[in-house]
Design a protein around this motif. Structure first.
Motif, PDB file in Angstrom:
ATOM      1  N   VAL A 253       2.417  19.480  17.726  1.00 37.99           N
ATOM      2  CA  VAL A 253       1.568  20.366  16.833  1.00 37.99           C
ATOM      3  C   VAL A 253       0.149  19.932  17.320  1.00 37.99           C
TER       4      VAL A 253
ATOM      5  N   HIS B 190      -2.700  24.136  12.166  1.00 36.12           N
ATOM      6  CA  HIS B 190      -1.130  24.017  12.280  1.00 36.12           C
ATOM      7  C   HIS B 190      -0.566  22.751  11.825  1.00 36.12           C
ATOM      8  N   ARG B 191      -1.287  21.438  12.261  1.00 37.78           N
ATOM      9  CA  ARG B 191      -0.757  20.334  12.081  1.00 37.78           C
ATOM     10  C   ARG B 191      -0.714  20.355  10.273  1.00 37.78           C
TER      11      ARG B 191
ATOM     12  N   ALA C 112       2.419  21.978   9.479  1.00 38.85           N
ATOM     13  CA  ALA C 112       3.668  21.449   9.655  1.00 38.85           C
ATOM     14  C   ALA C 112       3.691  20.382   8.703  1.00 38.85           C
TER      15      ALA C 112
ATOM     16  N   TRP D 248       4.464  14.591  14.904  1.00 31.54           N
ATOM     17  CA  TRP D 248       3.810  15.844  14.474  1.00 31.54           C
ATOM     18  C   TRP D 248       2.369  15.963  15.444  1.00 31.54           C
TER      19      TRP D 248
ATOM     20  N   TYR E  93       3.035  30.164   9.003  1.00 34.79           N
ATOM     21  CA  TYR E  93       4.336  29.132   9.265  1.00 34.79           C
ATOM     22  C   TYR E  93       5.135  29.627  10.384  1.00 34.79           C
TER      23      TYR E  93
ATOM     24  N   ASP F 220       6.916  20.211   6.161  1.00 37.18           N
ATOM     25  CA  ASP F 220       7.820  18.898   6.244  1.00 37.18           C
ATOM     26  C   ASP F 220       8.045  18.447   4.593  1.00 37.18           C
TER      27      ASP F 220
ATOM     28  N   VAL G  44       3.945  28.107  13.380  1.00 37.34           N
ATOM     29  CA  VAL G  44       4.300  26.840  13.680  1.00 37.34           C
ATOM     30  C   VAL G  44       5.826  26.571  13.753  1.00 37.34           C
TER      31      VAL G  44
ATOM     32  N   VAL H  56      10.124  22.182  17.276  1.00 41.23           N
ATOM     33  CA  VAL H  56       9.674  22.373  15.643  1.00 41.23           C
ATOM     34  C   VAL H  56      10.899  22.359  14.769  1.00 41.23           C
TER      35      VAL H  56
END
Length: 424
Positions: free
Chosen positions: A148, A153-154, A157, A144, A21, A161, A24, A30
């Protein structure tokens, strides 16, 4: 000469490394986007309690307070698809700027109105404040893929979120109670307005909100809700929302039954902590299996996690039991939102995300209403409503699973489709 059969074995690709994390959060923009979305979304968690406190402080009845809070919540859910479509067509500045200013104005008007003396205008203003809730969740969702790039990583993310939204519903009511104790009722609603406007401004200050451009396409009247896969996800989240709404009534009834008023806040908080934990664990890696299979397994876990409440456990055990369905809530949301990347055209992603958010909110309102109809002398009845909502969601996923067999629709890039199956 004999060639070893080992030479004919296909080489396996190494499993993707778990997403960190901090990697990210270290990506440009971000942190600002997440912070803006969380702060701007705080009024959704603050407003119902702030309205209840304002009405009671003005001498209004608990019934009036409940009606105004319900009006706000329902209007907030109904408005999201409308603003999601506006975002898809005209971008972030128009959709979020207009709604943030309108919502702030409504909250300020409500702060200086006597709701007990003017119930009808108060209901209209509460509805306006809810209806104009900025579509920050949907707005963040469409950004996103542009912020990202890595599929792993997406997914992380999306988990961040979902977990950030749990912080909203943990911190929002606590913030209201603290502000009320320190400043008084009028300033609570004023602070709610200021916080929402400040969060929206912070979100819009991030460069991706200026550089992101809506896709030039014509949208049919029904929009992405025509897509069977989106309808399947929306219906499943409506069932999950019933569970969440009913558990709030379960918590209130348990507090009265056990003479432990703290349960009315501790049980929802435990649910949120469970969701926060489950989301963080789930988002760290890519899971095997198709999205439909993942959703079915997560939905089954959500149902099983809701069953212990049927036993009307003692207060300590009730708090622990509330964590169980929460462990599967954020993973359900992450997987559902992730599936949208290939279920709907990219040009309607904001509206599709808003439909999921709206159906979850409508389910919560329905769950609260249904559980509220159960006599307080039947503790298993309110818990049964919560379990029935989870069962409904799982059943709908089961019967519609063929619509969740993901194929990239026209207008969706292949970079969005990569991460969903758990393998390439």
């Amino acid at each position: 000469m004999t060639i070893s059969p080992l030479l004919h074995r296909p080489r396996r690709r190494p499993a993707p490394a778990p997403s960190r994390y901090r990697d990210v959060l270290a990506l440009p923009n971000v942190t600002r986007l997440l912070a803006g979305a969380v702060i701007g979304h705080l009024p959704v968690a603050m407003a119902p309690l702030a309205i209840l406190i304002a009405v009671r402080a003005d001498g209004g009845s608990l019934r009036l307070a409940g009606i105004l809070a319900a009006v706000y919540g329902l209007a907030a859910a109904i408005g999201q698809p409308l603003w999601g479509r506006l975002l898809d067509r005209h971008g972030h500045r128009v959709a979020i700027g207009v709604t943030a200013l309108a919502s702030t104005t409504a909250f300020l008007a409500l702060a200086f109105l006597s709701p007990a003396g003017h119930p009808a205008p108060a209901a209209v203003i509460a509805a306006a404040a809810g209806l104009c809730t900025p579509p920050l969740e949907a707005a963040l969702r469409v950004l996103w893929p542009h912020v990202v790039e890595s599929p792993q990583h997406r997914r992380a993310a999306l988990a961040l979120d979902a977990c950030a939204q749990e912080l909203v519903f943990i911190g929002g009511p606590l913030l209201v109670l603290g502000l009320d104790a320190v400043t008084g009722t009028v300033l609570v609603l004023t602070a709610t307005a200021a916080i929402g406007l400040g969060g929206a401004a912070l979100f819009l200050s991030a460069p991706p909100t200026r550089t992101w451009q809506p896709a030039p396409t014509r949208t049919r009247w029904l929009g992405p809700i025509r897509v069977p896969g989106l309808r399947a996800l929306a219906a499943a989240l409506f069932g999950a929302g019933i569970t969440l709404g009913a558990l709030n009534v379960v918590a209130l009834a348990a507090g009265e039954r056990h003479h432990a008023g703290y349960l009315s806040t501790m049980i929802p908080a435990a649910l949120a902590v469970g969701s926060l934990t489950g989301g963080l664990l789930f988002g760290r890696r890519t899971w095997p299996g198709s999205p439909a299979r993942q959703l079915l397994l997560i939905g089954a876990g959500f149902l099983l996690g809701s069953l212990p409440m049927l036993a009307d456990p003692a207060p300590t055990l009730a708090i622990a039991a509330a964590v169980l369905p929460g462990l599967f809530l954020a993973p359900l949301l992450v997987t559902g939102f992730h599936a949208l990347d290939v279920l709907v055209p990219r040009s309607t992603l904001a509206e599709a995300s808003a439909w999921l958010i709206a159906c979850l909110g409508l389910g919560q309102a329905a769950g609260t209403a249904l559980a509220g109809l159960v006599p307080s002398t039947a503790p298993a009845g309110t818990a049964a409503v919560a379990a029935a909502g989870a069962a409904l969601g799982l059943f709908l996923l089961l019967v519609t699973r063929r619509h969740l067999t993901l194929q990239t629709p026209k207008g969706v890039g292949c970079e969005s489709a990569e991460p969903l199956t758990g393998s390439r």
